[in-house]
Motif scaffolding. Structure first.
Motif, mmCIF file in Angstrom:
data_model
loop_
_atom_site.group_PDB
_atom_site.id
_atom_site.type_symbol
_atom_site.label_atom_id
_atom_site.label_comp_id
_atom_site.label_asym_id
_atom_site.label_seq_id
_atom_site.Cartn_x
_atom_site.Cartn_y
_atom_site.Cartn_z
ATOM 1 N N GLU A 61 -23.445 44.258 -29.858
ATOM 2 C CA GLU A 61 -23.025 45.922 -29.185
ATOM 3 C C GLU A 61 -22.461 45.871 -27.550
ATOM 4 O O GLU A 61 -22.056 46.116 -27.056
ATOM 5 C CB GLU A 61 -24.383 46.483 -28.793
ATOM 6 N N ILE A 62 -22.839 44.609 -26.649
ATOM 7 C CA ILE A 62 -22.632 44.271 -25.380
ATOM 8 C C ILE A 62 -20.957 43.742 -25.607
ATOM 9 O O ILE A 62 -20.457 44.454 -24.417
ATOM 10 C CB ILE A 62 -23.363 43.018 -25.614
ATOM 11 N N GLU A 63 -20.575 43.294 -26.781
ATOM 12 C CA GLU A 63 -19.225 42.579 -26.745
ATOM 13 C C GLU A 63 -18.263 43.780 -26.417
ATOM 14 O O GLU A 63 -17.278 43.980 -26.249
ATOM 15 C CB GLU A 63 -19.433 41.497 -27.943
ATOM 16 N N ARG A 64 -19.047 45.048 -27.729
ATOM 17 C CA ARG A 64 -18.045 46.290 -27.802
ATOM 18 C C ARG A 64 -18.118 47.433 -27.199
ATOM 19 O O ARG A 64 -17.574 48.313 -26.300
ATOM 20 C CB ARG A 64 -18.377 47.124 -29.358
ATOM 21 N N GLY A 65 -18.646 47.086 -25.932
ATOM 22 C CA GLY A 65 -19.068 47.529 -24.616
ATOM 23 C C GLY A 65 -20.534 48.771 -25.018
ATOM 24 O O GLY A 65 -20.297 50.232 -24.215
ATOM 25 N N VAL A 66 -20.520 49.011 -26.193
ATOM 26 C CA VAL A 66 -21.939 50.179 -26.520
ATOM 27 C C VAL A 66 -23.153 50.156 -25.647
ATOM 28 O O VAL A 66 -23.534 50.775 -25.504
ATOM 29 C CB VAL A 66 -21.658 49.770 -27.960
ATOM 30 N N LYS A 67 -23.367 48.816 -25.331
ATOM 31 C CA LYS A 67 -24.661 48.173 -24.851
ATOM 32 C C LYS A 67 -24.298 48.070 -23.222
ATOM 33 O O LYS A 67 -23.483 47.614 -23.175
ATOM 34 C CB LYS A 67 -25.350 47.860 -25.481
ATOM 35 N N GLU A 68 -24.965 49.114 -22.118
ATOM 36 C CA GLU A 68 -25.128 49.016 -21.109
ATOM 37 C C GLU A 68 -26.574 48.136 -20.843
ATOM 38 O O GLU A 68 -27.500 48.127 -20.524
ATOM 39 C CB GLU A 68 -25.322 50.259 -20.104
ATOM 40 N N PRO A 69 -26.503 46.153 -20.887
ATOM 41 C CA PRO A 69 -26.978 45.169 -20.423
ATOM 42 C C PRO A 69 -27.597 45.056 -19.279
ATOM 43 O O PRO A 69 -26.943 45.186 -18.740
ATOM 44 C CB PRO A 69 -26.636 44.120 -21.429
#
Length: 119
Positions: A61-69
């Motif tokens: 999800e981080i790599e796909r830009g879905v999550k704001e880590p």
């Protein structure tokens, strides 16, 4: 005779607001950077996620830009990829910098670009 008032579509306040296509979001560029670094190392998502202490699903999800880590998560993933947080941040910032003198700007990072920034 009853008059009918045309109904207006409801305004969805939760709908994402469009951003200019010319400027990608930080999380999207960060994700592309991390994925590029992982691919250059020839690693599977699960390998990097294990070393970073996150689930493969979350890393995806981080790599796909879905999550704001959080900064802690970014630092953990950067460490798992043997990249300093400073170098990763500089690489993402350089990818976001507007094109200068007609050079095209891409939203991808490579390990070479990250390490070149450290030099």
């Amino acid at each position: 005779m009853a008059s009918s008032i045309p109904s207006r579509p409801a305004f969805d306040r939760t709908a994402p607001k469009p951003f200019p296509a010319s400027e990608p979001l930080w999380r999207h560029v960060l994700g592309e950077c991390l994925r590029g670094l992982r691919h250059e190392r020839g690693e599977k998502l699960s390998e990097t996620a294990r070393r970073a202490g996150v689930s493969p699903q979350y890393l995806s999800e981080i790599e796909r830009g879905v999550k704001e880590p959080s900064s802690e998560m970014i630092a953990a993933v950067a460490g798992a990829l043997d990249v300093t947080l400073v170098d990763l941040t500089l690489a993402v910032a350089e990818s976001l910098r507007p094109a200068q003198h007609g050079a095209s700007r891409g939203a991808t990072c490579s390990a070479a670009a990250v390490y070149a920034l450290a030099a």
